[in-house]
Scaffold this motif. Sequence first.
Motif, PDB file in Angstrom:
ATOM      1  N   ALA A 250      -2.578 -14.173  -1.138  1.00 35.76           N
ATOM      2  CA  ALA A 250      -2.926 -12.987  -0.354  1.00 35.76           C
ATOM      3  C   ALA A 250      -3.993 -12.165  -1.075  1.00 35.76           C
ATOM      4  O   ALA A 250      -4.038 -12.114  -2.314  1.00 35.76           O
ATOM      5  CB  ALA A 250      -1.681 -12.144  -0.112  1.00 35.76           C
ATOM      6  N   ASP A 251      -4.853 -11.523  -0.292  1.00 35.68           N
ATOM      7  CA  ASP A 251      -5.904 -10.664  -0.859  1.00 35.68           C
ATOM      8  C   ASP A 251      -5.295  -9.342  -1.312  1.00 35.68           C
ATOM      9  O   ASP A 251      -4.748  -8.583  -0.499  1.00 35.68           O
ATOM     10  CB  ASP A 251      -6.990 -10.400   0.186  1.00 35.68           C
ATOM     11  N   ASP A 252      -5.415  -9.062  -2.589  1.00 35.07           N
ATOM     12  CA  ASP A 252      -4.808  -7.864  -3.163  1.00 35.07           C
ATOM     13  C   ASP A 252      -5.416  -6.604  -2.546  1.00 35.07           C
ATOM     14  O   ASP A 252      -6.630  -6.466  -2.423  1.00 35.07           O
ATOM     15  CB  ASP A 252      -5.017  -7.868  -4.683  1.00 35.07           C
ATOM     16  N   LEU A 253      -4.553  -5.688  -2.145  1.00 35.53           N
ATOM     17  CA  LEU A 253      -4.971  -4.412  -1.564  1.00 35.53           C
ATOM     18  C   LEU A 253      -4.192  -3.293  -2.241  1.00 35.53           C
ATOM     19  O   LEU A 253      -3.108  -3.517  -2.787  1.00 35.53           O
ATOM     20  CB  LEU A 253      -4.707  -4.386  -0.052  1.00 35.53           C
ATOM     21  N   GLY A 254      -4.724  -2.076  -2.194  1.00 34.50           N
ATOM     22  CA  GLY A 254      -4.022  -0.938  -2.786  1.00 34.50           C
ATOM     23  C   GLY A 254      -4.029  -1.024  -4.299  1.00 34.50           C
ATOM     24  O   GLY A 254      -5.028  -1.399  -4.924  1.00 34.50           O
ATOM     25  N   GLN A 255      -2.900  -0.715  -4.917  1.00 32.83           N
ATOM     26  CA  GLN A 255      -2.800  -0.780  -6.370  1.00 32.83           C
ATOM     27  C   GLN A 255      -3.018  -2.212  -6.841  1.00 32.83           C
ATOM     28  O   GLN A 255      -2.646  -3.160  -6.154  1.00 32.83           O
ATOM     29  CB  GLN A 255      -1.420  -0.299  -6.826  1.00 32.83           C
ATOM     30  N   PRO A 256      -3.615  -2.400  -8.012  1.00 34.83           N
ATOM     31  CA  PRO A 256      -3.795  -3.761  -8.527  1.00 34.83           C
ATOM     32  C   PRO A 256      -2.454  -4.475  -8.661  1.00 34.83           C
ATOM     33  O   PRO A 256      -1.481  -3.926  -9.177  1.00 34.83           O
ATOM     34  CB  PRO A 256      -4.441  -3.532  -9.895  1.00 34.83           C
ATOM     35  N   GLY A 257      -2.405  -5.703  -8.151  1.00 33.42           N
ATOM     36  CA  GLY A 257      -1.177  -6.472  -8.238  1.00 33.42           C
ATOM     37  C   GLY A 257      -0.226  -6.157  -7.096  1.00 33.42           C
ATOM     38  O   GLY A 257      -0.521  -5.383  -6.180  1.00 33.42           O
ATOM     39  N   GLU A 258       0.938  -6.757  -7.162  1.00 34.01           N
ATOM     40  CA  GLU A 258       1.950  -6.583  -6.115  1.00 34.01           C
ATOM     41  C   GLU A 258       2.483  -5.158  -6.120  1.00 34.01           C
ATOM     42  O   GLU A 258       2.751  -4.594  -7.178  1.00 34.01           O
ATOM     43  CB  GLU A 258       3.087  -7.579  -6.379  1.00 34.01           C
ATOM     44  N   ASP A 259       2.623  -4.578  -4.933  1.00 32.36           N
ATOM     45  CA  ASP A 259       3.101  -3.201  -4.864  1.00 32.36           C
ATOM     46  C   ASP A 259       3.978  -3.016  -3.639  1.00 32.36           C
ATOM     47  O   ASP A 259       4.068  -3.889  -2.765  1.00 32.36           O
ATOM     48  CB  ASP A 259       1.932  -2.215  -4.844  1.00 32.36           C
ATOM     49  N   ASN A 260       4.626  -1.861  -3.561  1.00 30.50           N
ATOM     50  CA  ASN A 260       5.589  -1.583  -2.495  1.00 30.50           C
ATOM     51  C   ASN A 260       4.954  -1.017  -1.231  1.00 30.50           C
ATOM     52  O   ASN A 260       5.657  -0.501  -0.366  1.00 30.50           O
ATOM     53  CB  ASN A 260       6.658  -0.619  -3.011  1.00 30.50           C
ATOM     54  N   THR A 261       3.647  -1.134  -1.124  1.00 32.40           N
ATOM     55  CA  THR A 261       2.943  -0.738   0.091  1.00 32.40           C
ATOM     56  C   THR A 261       2.421  -1.957   0.830  1.00 32.40           C
ATOM     57  O   THR A 261       2.719  -2.171   2.001  1.00 32.40           O
ATOM     58  CB  THR A 261       1.781   0.210  -0.246  1.00 32.40           C
ATOM     59  N   TYR A 262       1.638  -2.795   0.117  1.00 33.59           N
ATOM     60  CA  TYR A 262       1.041  -3.987   0.710  1.00 33.59           C
ATOM     61  C   TYR A 262       1.745  -5.276   0.303  1.00 33.59           C
ATOM     62  O   TYR A 262       1.405  -6.335   0.815  1.00 33.59           O
ATOM     63  CB  TYR A 262      -0.423  -4.114   0.273  1.00 33.59           C
ATOM     64  N   GLY A 263       2.671  -5.209  -0.646  1.00 38.06           N
ATOM     65  CA  GLY A 263       3.195  -6.441  -1.215  1.00 38.06           C
ATOM     66  C   GLY A 263       2.110  -7.103  -2.040  1.00 38.06           C
ATOM     67  O   GLY A 263       1.422  -6.449  -2.819  1.00 38.06           O
ATOM     68  N   ASN A 264       1.914  -8.406  -1.845  1.00 36.93           N
ATOM     69  CA  ASN A 264       0.833  -9.109  -2.543  1.00 36.93           C
ATOM     70  C   ASN A 264      -0.502  -8.932  -1.843  1.00 36.93           C
ATOM     71  O   ASN A 264      -1.529  -9.366  -2.359  1.00 36.93           O
ATOM     72  CB  ASN A 264       1.150 -10.607  -2.658  1.00 36.93           C
ATOM     73  N   GLY A 265      -0.498  -8.302  -0.656  1.00 38.94           N
ATOM     74  CA  GLY A 265      -1.749  -8.041   0.038  1.00 38.94           C
ATOM     75  C   GLY A 265      -1.837  -8.759   1.374  1.00 38.94           C
ATOM     76  O   GLY A 265      -0.847  -9.263   1.910  1.00 38.94           O
ATOM     77  N   MET A 266      -3.039  -8.788   1.936  1.00 43.82           N
ATOM     78  CA  MET A 266      -3.295  -9.377   3.246  1.00 43.82           C
ATOM     79  C   MET A 266      -3.310 -10.899   3.167  1.00 43.82           C
ATOM     80  O   MET A 266      -3.966 -11.478   2.289  1.00 43.82           O
ATOM     81  CB  MET A 266      -4.645  -8.887   3.759  1.00 43.82           C
ATOM     82  N   ILE A 267      -2.608 -11.567   4.087  1.00 47.71           N
ATOM     83  CA  ILE A 267      -2.628 -13.028   4.073  1.00 47.71           C
ATOM     84  C   ILE A 267      -4.039 -13.529   4.341  1.00 47.71           C
ATOM     85  O   ILE A 267      -4.821 -12.911   5.063  1.00 47.71           O
ATOM     86  CB  ILE A 267      -1.640 -13.632   5.079  1.00 47.71           C
ATOM     87  N   ASN A 268      -4.355 -14.693   3.745  1.00 51.90           N
ATOM     88  CA  ASN A 268      -5.690 -15.273   3.859  1.00 51.90           C
ATOM     89  C   ASN A 268      -5.512 -16.777   4.059  1.00 51.90           C
ATOM     90  O   ASN A 268      -5.192 -17.510   3.123  1.00 51.90           O
ATOM     91  CB  ASN A 268      -6.501 -14.981   2.594  1.00 51.90           C
TER      92      ASN A 268
END
Length: 492
Positions: free
Chosen positions: A454-472
């Motif tokens: 997943a494309d990282d979004l928000g804070q660097p790395g896994e977070d409680n907003t986006y998780g690992n980020g947007m699926i790609n």
Amino acid sequence: MMNKILRPLIPLLFPLLSFAQVNAWKIDPILQQKMNDAPQAYQEVLVELTDQEDTYSMLARFERDQTPLQLRALEVITRLQSKADATQPAVIARLKETPGVNSSAIYSLWINNSLLILAKSDAITRIAEWTEIKALNWNAPAELEAMTVSSAAAPVPNGSEPGLRAIKAPFMWKKGYTGYGRKAMIIDSGEDGDHPALIANFWGNNVPVSQAWHGSTIPEDCGDHGTHVTGITVGLDRKTNDTIGVAFNAHWMGAPMQFSIGPDEGCQREFTQTVYSNYNSFQWALNPDGNSQTTSDMPDVINCSWKSGNFGCGISQAINLLNACEAAGIAVVFAQGNDGPGSGTVESGGAMNMDLVNTFSIGAVNGSTASFPIADFSSRGPTTCNNATGSLQIKPEVSAPGVNVRSAFNGGVYQSIDGTSMAAPHVSGAIVLLKEAFPALSGTAIKLALYNTADDLGQPGEDNTYGNGMINLEKAYNYLVNAGNIPATPVA
């Protein structure tokens, strides 16, 4: 020294508690409160038997040994059915003889070795004393995740939605993977089976409807929600080439949430439907044709854009059920919920965390904006399940478009809607595309590919907003190829 003092006292404490009081701990607090409020009323009770198959160990072994999907599905179904056949008849017979139990309303579930019964307070208390019984839970209602209808939307001939491009679905389409030959199951409010974007790829066009629709006689949508979700997963109007679905050449299977006790009452019970039908629908997904020796009838993914108290922390009946589906190779996807932006607002199935991708919880972003900002309504982690730490505490796992998403709507029209309910089917459709390319891989393996790329979004790395980020999808496909998986030749 303290242990030496306390140990002799322990046997002295238990005689102070009655046997019934000790076993009353098997009764979940919500059910106990309902029993207290209405002792003479019949309560809907999910009765979990003590003797259970360890479906999580099966899942771990299958993934470790890369067991072929057909063999793992056959083992799961055979072992679960055999366990129920060996343990349930004696309990059912005893229940029928128990005063306060409705003997004509006892329903069997082999997927998690449980029974659904109607029973009064005194009967429930007595049943809790039986050694064959592990837990008694109230049959909590299932609720669809709330959605906000943004606006009516017109068909777009030869068009495709921005959310589909955001997750890189066109990359897969150009390679020839459009979902052909694969199946997605949607547990929801149902589907408008005559909608121009859904009518052609209903699995019931190819098999008896009973093997594609776990509900009333023909597909129907009791609340608009399911039609929209299904359109995002597989929708395509073949007359206008209006593409609203990620895997637009895949088939869909429907399992509307139904009334739990008594005959199916369809849409009339829209607001009284309960989670029993969801338990039963998961069980049906493992064996739609009723032949335990066949596995090609199973869906590749089950989309769950809903919530229920029974699909939450500590409800072992739901945990065993989901582990069984994953062990059989089916990917299960849950919407994260629409209670953001506060911390710790993830709930129900989205909060469960048996491993990194079970459950696979999906947050919602705006797929029409280049930076893919998180939706304010998208629920946030962390989860409080299992006293987790690290990645198991972080929710969601990944994110997908869930803002102003245009899709099919009941009555043959289109609407743009907001919700994590719209994000989850983007991921379900992505799983179907990858499943077409890598048919030998399990749902777990495909979800891990989406999770790890997943494309990282928000804070660097896994977070409680986006998780690992947007699926790609492009990255996930290449990840699987680089891992040594040879893509199947797409059907022209």
